[in-house]
Design a protein around this motif. Structure first.
Motif, PDB file in Angstrom:
ATOM      1  N   ARG A  34      23.406  16.221  99.262  1.00  0.00           N
ATOM      2  CA  ARG A  34      23.954  16.768 100.611  1.00  0.00           C
ATOM      3  C   ARG A  34      24.147  18.308  99.816  1.00  0.00           C
ATOM      4  O   ARG A  34      23.427  19.607 100.510  1.00  0.00           O
ATOM      5  CB  ARG A  34      25.756  16.346 100.449  1.00  0.00           C
ATOM      6  CG  ARG A  34      26.424  17.038 101.709  1.00  0.00           C
ATOM      7  CD  ARG A  34      28.058  16.194 101.461  1.00  0.00           C
ATOM      8  NE  ARG A  34      28.494  16.542 100.713  1.00  0.00           N
ATOM      9  CZ  ARG A  34      28.906  15.208  99.703  1.00  0.00           C
ATOM     10  NH1 ARG A  34      28.527  14.315 100.312  1.00  0.00           N
ATOM     11  NH2 ARG A  34      29.266  15.118  98.909  1.00  0.00           N
ATOM     12  N   TYR A  35      24.061  19.364  98.492  1.00  0.00           N
ATOM     13  CA  TYR A  35      23.646  19.915  98.156  1.00  0.00           C
ATOM     14  C   TYR A  35      22.782  20.347  98.462  1.00  0.00           C
ATOM     15  O   TYR A  35      22.846  21.845  99.354  1.00  0.00           O
ATOM     16  CB  TYR A  35      23.899  20.042  96.821  1.00  0.00           C
ATOM     17  CG  TYR A  35      24.201  21.857  96.405  1.00  0.00           C
ATOM     18  CD1 TYR A  35      24.805  22.784  96.521  1.00  0.00           C
ATOM     19  CD2 TYR A  35      22.885  21.614  95.609  1.00  0.00           C
ATOM     20  CE1 TYR A  35      24.497  23.740  95.772  1.00  0.00           C
ATOM     21  CE2 TYR A  35      22.572  23.175  94.789  1.00  0.00           C
ATOM     22  CZ  TYR A  35      23.191  24.374  95.300  1.00  0.00           C
ATOM     23  OH  TYR A  35      22.985  25.440  94.628  1.00  0.00           O
ATOM     24  N   ARG A  37      20.520  20.203 101.110  1.00  0.00           N
ATOM     25  CA  ARG A  37      20.663  19.836 102.578  1.00  0.00           C
ATOM     26  C   ARG A  37      21.042  21.684 102.528  1.00  0.00           C
ATOM     27  O   ARG A  37      20.573  21.535 103.427  1.00  0.00           O
ATOM     28  CB  ARG A  37      21.203  18.378 103.021  1.00  0.00           C
ATOM     29  CG  ARG A  37      21.041  18.684 105.079  1.00  0.00           C
ATOM     30  CD  ARG A  37      21.449  17.072 104.989  1.00  0.00           C
ATOM     31  NE  ARG A  37      22.769  17.063 104.874  1.00  0.00           N
ATOM     32  CZ  ARG A  37      22.931  16.162 104.122  1.00  0.00           C
ATOM     33  NH1 ARG A  37      22.336  15.097 103.138  1.00  0.00           N
ATOM     34  NH2 ARG A  37      24.477  15.722 103.773  1.00  0.00           N
ATOM     35  N   ASP A  38      22.670  21.001 102.362  1.00  0.00           N
ATOM     36  CA  ASP A  38      22.983  22.256 102.822  1.00  0.00           C
ATOM     37  C   ASP A  38      22.614  23.833 102.609  1.00  0.00           C
ATOM     38  O   ASP A  38      22.403  24.974 102.903  1.00  0.00           O
ATOM     39  CB  ASP A  38      24.835  22.532 102.440  1.00  0.00           C
ATOM     40  CG  ASP A  38      25.787  21.322 102.703  1.00  0.00           C
ATOM     41  OD1 ASP A  38      25.396  20.623 103.950  1.00  0.00           O
ATOM     42  OD2 ASP A  38      26.840  20.830 102.359  1.00  0.00           O
ATOM     43  N   ARG A  39      22.338  23.708 101.072  1.00  0.00           N
ATOM     44  CA  ARG A  39      21.075  25.451 100.976  1.00  0.00           C
ATOM     45  C   ARG A  39      20.286  25.083 101.368  1.00  0.00           C
ATOM     46  O   ARG A  39      20.055  26.830 101.953  1.00  0.00           O
ATOM     47  CB  ARG A  39      21.205  25.057  99.148  1.00  0.00           C
ATOM     48  CG  ARG A  39      20.418  26.314  98.929  1.00  0.00           C
ATOM     49  CD  ARG A  39      20.338  26.304  97.373  1.00  0.00           C
ATOM     50  NE  ARG A  39      19.527  25.182  97.120  1.00  0.00           N
ATOM     51  CZ  ARG A  39      18.148  24.520  95.895  1.00  0.00           C
ATOM     52  NH1 ARG A  39      19.080  24.698  94.782  1.00  0.00           N
ATOM     53  NH2 ARG A  39      17.280  23.528  96.347  1.00  0.00           N
ATOM     54  N   HIS A  40      19.784  24.298 101.707  1.00  0.00           N
ATOM     55  CA  HIS A  40      18.158  24.229 102.117  1.00  0.00           C
ATOM     56  C   HIS A  40      19.215  24.511 104.294  1.00  0.00           C
ATOM     57  O   HIS A  40      18.291  25.955 104.610  1.00  0.00           O
ATOM     58  CB  HIS A  40      17.307  23.024 102.909  1.00  0.00           C
ATOM     59  CG  HIS A  40      16.482  23.118 104.202  1.00  0.00           C
ATOM     60  ND1 HIS A  40      15.316  23.850 103.512  1.00  0.00           N
ATOM     61  CD2 HIS A  40      16.464  22.610 105.211  1.00  0.00           C
ATOM     62  CE1 HIS A  40      14.107  23.374 104.471  1.00  0.00           C
ATOM     63  NE2 HIS A  40      14.638  23.129 105.120  1.00  0.00           N
ATOM     64  N   GLU A  41      19.651  24.579 104.921  1.00  0.00           N
ATOM     65  CA  GLU A  41      20.444  24.412 106.263  1.00  0.00           C
ATOM     66  C   GLU A  41      20.688  26.349 106.475  1.00  0.00           C
ATOM     67  O   GLU A  41      20.912  27.175 106.990  1.00  0.00           O
ATOM     68  CB  GLU A  41      21.863  24.009 106.632  1.00  0.00           C
ATOM     69  CG  GLU A  41      20.712  22.853 107.152  1.00  0.00           C
ATOM     70  CD  GLU A  41      22.057  21.958 107.332  1.00  0.00           C
ATOM     71  OE1 GLU A  41      22.953  22.119 107.343  1.00  0.00           O
ATOM     72  OE2 GLU A  41      21.698  20.420 108.153  1.00  0.00           O
ATOM     73  N   ARG A  42      21.785  26.897 104.910  1.00  0.00           N
ATOM     74  CA  ARG A  42      21.925  28.056 104.712  1.00  0.00           C
ATOM     75  C   ARG A  42      20.916  28.710 104.632  1.00  0.00           C
ATOM     76  O   ARG A  42      20.634  30.660 105.387  1.00  0.00           O
ATOM     77  CB  ARG A  42      22.629  28.345 103.701  1.00  0.00           C
ATOM     78  CG  ARG A  42      24.272  27.419 103.906  1.00  0.00           C
ATOM     79  CD  ARG A  42      25.254  28.239 102.883  1.00  0.00           C
ATOM     80  NE  ARG A  42      24.129  27.897 101.238  1.00  0.00           N
ATOM     81  CZ  ARG A  42      24.682  26.681 100.314  1.00  0.00           C
ATOM     82  NH1 ARG A  42      25.326  25.736 100.815  1.00  0.00           N
ATOM     83  NH2 ARG A  42      24.109  26.082  99.759  1.00  0.00           N
ATOM     84  N   ARG A  43      19.224  29.121 104.178  1.00  0.00           N
ATOM     85  CA  ARG A  43      18.329  29.359 104.054  1.00  0.00           C
ATOM     86  C   ARG A  43      17.779  29.722 105.583  1.00  0.00           C
ATOM     87  O   ARG A  43      17.320  30.402 105.923  1.00  0.00           O
ATOM     88  CB  ARG A  43      17.625  29.018 102.921  1.00  0.00           C
ATOM     89  CG  ARG A  43      16.208  30.088 101.887  1.00  0.00           C
ATOM     90  CD  ARG A  43      15.993  29.638 101.525  1.00  0.00           C
ATOM     91  NE  ARG A  43      15.178  27.786 101.846  1.00  0.00           N
ATOM     92  CZ  ARG A  43      14.844  26.758 100.556  1.00  0.00           C
ATOM     93  NH1 ARG A  43      15.716  27.449  99.891  1.00  0.00           N
ATOM     94  NH2 ARG A  43      14.677  25.319 100.686  1.00  0.00           N
ATOM     95  N   GLU A  45      19.341  29.398 108.227  1.00  0.00           N
ATOM     96  CA  GLU A  45      20.273  29.885 109.927  1.00  0.00           C
ATOM     97  C   GLU A  45      18.972  31.579 109.915  1.00  0.00           C
ATOM     98  O   GLU A  45      18.849  32.686 108.492  1.00  0.00           O
ATOM     99  CB  GLU A  45      21.363  29.999 109.123  1.00  0.00           C
ATOM    100  CG  GLU A  45      21.921  30.291 108.017  1.00  0.00           C
ATOM    101  CD  GLU A  45      23.404  31.036 108.376  1.00  0.00           C
ATOM    102  OE1 GLU A  45      24.059  31.359 107.503  1.00  0.00           O
ATOM    103  OE2 GLU A  45      24.119  28.932 108.745  1.00  0.00           O
TER     104      GLU A  45
END
Length: 107
Positions: A34-35, A37-43, A45
């Motif tokens: 989950r961490y 995946r969230d980091r990838h999405e933030r990068r 966005e």
């Protein structure tokens, strides 16, 4: 009989410890996934750039900045590069949309 009972109790104790450790490992793996995946999405966005971000980006591309104006959701930047005066249009997200030569001093 006592030996069998002790062996059975110790086996049960060891098995609960193993299952507990596996459950904790599974939880850690899920949290780590989950961490990541969230980091990838933030990068990936898209965030709107401010005027100073646009200036830094263009200077990194070799432009010398003279003036920056925000117009209709994009930046109009008066700049020069290799001796040419240019009008560079940059989107709010940092994409260079257009580059034109300036033939007069009017912006």
């Amino acid at each position: 009989m006592k030996r069998n009972l002790i062996a059975l109790a110790s086996a049960a104790f060891l098995m609960t410890g193993v299952y507990s450790a596996q459950a904790q490992d599974a939880h850690l793996v899920q949290a780590q996934d989950r961490y990541v995946r969230d980091r990838h999405e933030r990068r990936h966005e898209r965030r709107e750039l401010h005027q100073r971000d646009v200036i830094s980006m263009l200077e990194g591309h070799g432009y010398r900045i003279r003036d920056v104006k925000m117009e209709r959701g994009h930046y109009s930047v008066r700049a020069s590069r290799r001796g040419e005066r240019l009008l560079v249009v940059v989107s709010r997200y940092g994409e260079i949309l257009e580059t034109r030569r300036i033939t007069s001093d009017r912006f």
